[in-house]
Each structure stands twice: as C-alpha cells, then as structure tokens.
Design an enzyme around this catalytic site. Structure first.
Site, PDB file in Angstrom:
ATOM      1  N   TRP A 109     -12.157  67.811 129.667  1.00  0.00           N
ATOM      2  CA  TRP A 109     -11.095  68.312 130.552  1.00  0.00           C
ATOM      3  C   TRP A 109     -10.465  69.573 129.958  1.00  0.00           C
ATOM      4  CZ3 TRP A 109      -7.391  65.099 133.902  1.00  0.00           C
ATOM      5  CH2 TRP A 109      -6.255  65.814 134.245  1.00  0.00           C
TER       6      TRP A 109
ATOM      7  N   GLN B 239     -14.666  54.738 136.030  1.00  0.00           N
ATOM      8  CA  GLN B 239     -13.840  55.500 135.092  1.00  0.00           C
ATOM      9  C   GLN B 239     -12.384  55.448 135.560  1.00  0.00           C
ATOM     10  OE1 GLN B 239     -13.308  60.118 133.811  1.00  0.00           O
ATOM     11  NE2 GLN B 239     -15.399  59.370 133.880  1.00  0.00           N
TER      12      GLN B 239
ATOM     13  N   TYR C 299     -12.960  70.890 136.182  1.00  0.00           N
ATOM     14  CA  TYR C 299     -12.286  71.221 134.931  1.00  0.00           C
ATOM     15  C   TYR C 299     -12.466  72.714 134.640  1.00  0.00           C
ATOM     16  CZ  TYR C 299     -12.386  66.136 134.242  1.00  0.00           C
ATOM     17  OH  TYR C 299     -12.252  64.775 134.392  1.00  0.00           O
TER      18      TYR C 299
ATOM     19  N   LYS D 256       1.691  63.766 117.434  1.00  0.00           N
ATOM     20  CA  LYS D 256       1.960  65.199 117.348  1.00  0.00           C
ATOM     21  C   LYS D 256       3.062  65.659 118.306  1.00  0.00           C
ATOM     22  CE  LYS D 256      -2.852  66.099 116.058  1.00  0.00           C
ATOM     23  NZ  LYS D 256      -4.117  66.784 116.428  1.00  0.00           N
TER      24      LYS D 256
ATOM     25  N   GLN E  95      -9.718  68.396 115.673  1.00  0.00           N
ATOM     26  CA  GLN E  95      -9.298  67.196 116.392  1.00  0.00           C
ATOM     27  C   GLN E  95     -10.342  66.093 116.335  1.00  0.00           C
ATOM     28  OE1 GLN E  95      -8.430  68.910 120.268  1.00  0.00           O
ATOM     29  NE2 GLN E  95      -6.263  69.123 119.768  1.00  0.00           N
TER      30      GLN E  95
ATOM     31  N   TYR F 215     -10.325  56.683 130.711  1.00  0.00           N
ATOM     32  CA  TYR F 215      -9.855  58.009 130.338  1.00  0.00           C
ATOM     33  C   TYR F 215      -8.368  57.980 129.996  1.00  0.00           C
ATOM     34  CZ  TYR F 215      -8.097  58.968 135.187  1.00  0.00           C
ATOM     35  OH  TYR F 215      -7.440  58.941 136.393  1.00  0.00           O
TER      36      TYR F 215
END
Length: 317
Positions: free
Chosen positions: A21, A177, A60, A216, A289, A205
C-alpha cells in the site's frame, strides 16, 4: 520463516507478507510521498529475509505500486507469490471509486499483468464488494479468468459472511482479506469461524492498525504527517482515542520486552494466534522497517500476555 497453506491452494505462504500500500506513494488514501529507490530496496530486503509473497492492488498509487513491484522483480531470480486485486478505478484527474463488473475486471486484469511484468498472478482478489448487486457477475468473471490461466487462485477482500456465501455458490473462494488488529476485532464473531469451516484462507490487513501499534506514534508525530497522509484526519490518530491507543502500546511494549521482540512484532503476533488466520499483511516502505517485523511469527504470546491485553480492551472500550 514459518509457513502455512493458504486455503484450498497449493501455496505455502510465510506467516507475514509484504504489504505494498504505502509504496504506492501519494494518492487519495495514501501515506504521502514515497521514494521509488526506497521501495525497491525494501522489496529486496523483505524477500532476502524470507518473506515469499507480496500483496498489492492497482489502486495503490493509481498503478504506481504494481509498477514498482514489477521493476523490483526484474532484478531477481527468485520470484515471490504475487497477490493483487480489482475493483477500484480512477480517472485521468486521479479521482478513484469502487466498481466491480465483468467489463471493468477484464480490463483491469490485463493492465495488472502488464504493470507487474508477469504472465500469471498467483492470487487475484475482489478489493471491495461494491456495488453489492454485481458480486455474482464479478465472481463469475474471476472464475473465468482463472480458467483462462491468467490467475492461479481467486479470493475476496472486505466481504461479509452473507457475501462469501453468495460467491461460494459460483466457485470456491481461496482466501479472504479482512482488516484485523487488537483495535479492530469484529471479524472474530462470524467471519473467522465461517472461513475456518469452509477452508478459506485468511490474510489479514492492518495488523498494526495503520502504524498505531508500532511504538513510533506520538501526538507530535501525527501532527508532523504530511497533509496527503489520510491518517492525519483519522479518529484513531486524534484525541481522545489517540491517548487510549498509546496506553495500549505501553502494554505491548512491556510484553515485547518479555519476548525480546518489537512492539510491532507483538501486535502482529496477536493476530497470528487465531487459528483461522493464515498470515498477516505487513506494510513496509523503507528497508529498516523489515527488521522490526520479521520476528512476529516466532513470538509466542502466553495466557498472561493475552489476559493483559483483554483486560485493557474491556476497561477501555
């Protein structure tokens, strides 16, 4: 990395996959500007870490995500499973909308194959069941595309149990999903039990609640988000919900220390504990990440951990 069979397919997929995404960059529901080189390096690092599937969609970045994935895969001999979708269209001004029909899907599948640079897509999914009246027509079209060999398996996203049952009458569903996280659990009541009963794989998701459950996020961090990041206006990222969500993160921080994991891995592991869940889609947009999430399948939350989370949710609904 641990793997699990996806529904009625022959695909054994890693318990986490790369969600593409964010690498779509700036668009209506995006997370702001994205550097293409960062995206490609992230894809390579994710694959090097053992992840064996990527989930994306034409929408996306309005084609950008699929194109970037195509570029990244040209540089590799090992090919991951590619999952993409149909059902969100856009015009030349960037306006996007949800629509499924035989005509649009037949056009979308060929465009996705071209952008991704592949001959066949491993899993092709209806992104949103909209309009609802077109579900049968759309699912018949996906079954036809599968017979043609353009896709290997077909699945759906964001479907209710009633909508799943309508599609099941036409052709088997390989996967669903849905969104799922500690903060969003509505699928536990009906959807997950149905998928378990029907052998429909579940790839969830937003297991980190769009970044909220990573450790964070702060109020200052939210304020610093670019204006084209949709999270800046989302209720979960604004007070008073933000304070409650950050209090949950502190509990996850304690649990993460106990298991020598990251907060993000702990949040993802919580979703993977449900027996109906095959795997989780984890969004990554920078190489660094990747390191903070790949340990999630190995985090074994115990009863004490789960009870702490449950108690907090009940006390702070």
């Amino acid at each position: 990395m641990e793997k699990k069979r996806l529904g009625n397919s022959d695909m054994d997929i890693t318990r986490i996959g790369l969600g593409a995404w964010a690498i779509g960059g700036s668009w209506r529901w995006g997370w702001g500007h994205q550097d293409e080189k960062d995206s490609i390096r992230t894809i390579h690092k994710a694959l090097d870490s053992g992840i064996n599937w990527i989930d994306t969609a034409p929408a996306y970045g309005l084609g950008t995500s699929e194109k970037v994935i195509g570029k990244a895969l040209k540089e590799r001999n090992d090919k991951p499973y590619i999952f993409t979708k149909c059902g969100i269209l856009w015009d030349n001004k960037g306006k996007a909308w949800q629509e499924i029909s035989r005509k649009t899907i037949l056009k979308e599948i060929d465009e996705s194959l071209t952008r991704l640079g592949v001959d066949v897509i491993d899993l092709y999914q209806i992104h949103w069941p909209n309009p609802d009246k077109n579900i049968e027509e759309a699912w018949e079209t996906l079954a036809e595309i599968k017979e043609q060999g353009k896709v290997r398996y077909i699945g759906v996203s964001n479907f209710s149990v009633e909508q799943l049952k309508r599609a099941e009458k036409i052709a088997p569903i390989t996967s669903l999903q849905p969104p799922y996280s500690i903060l969003r659990r509505d699928i536990e009541k009906e959807i997950l039990p149905h998928c378990q009963e029907k052998n429909i794989g579940v790839i969830v998701y937003s297991p980190m609640a769009s970044g909220l459950l990573t450790g964070k996020v702060t109020e200052e961090w939210v304020a610093s988000l670019p204006d084209d990041d949709w999270r800046k206006q989302a209720d979960d990222f604004r007070q008073p919900r933000l304070a409650r969500n950050l209090a949950l993160v502190e509990i996850l921080r304690d649990i993460a220390k106990k298991h020598n994991s990251t907060i993000a891995e702990t949040a993802i592991a919580w979703t993977l504990k449900h027996p109906a869940v095959t795997a989780a889609i984890v969004g990554m947009r920078r190489p660094d990440q990747v390191d903070g999430v790949t340990g999630a399948p190995g985090v074994q939350l115990d009863n004490e951990d789960l009870e702490r989370i449950e108690t907090f949710i009940k006390q702070n609904p």
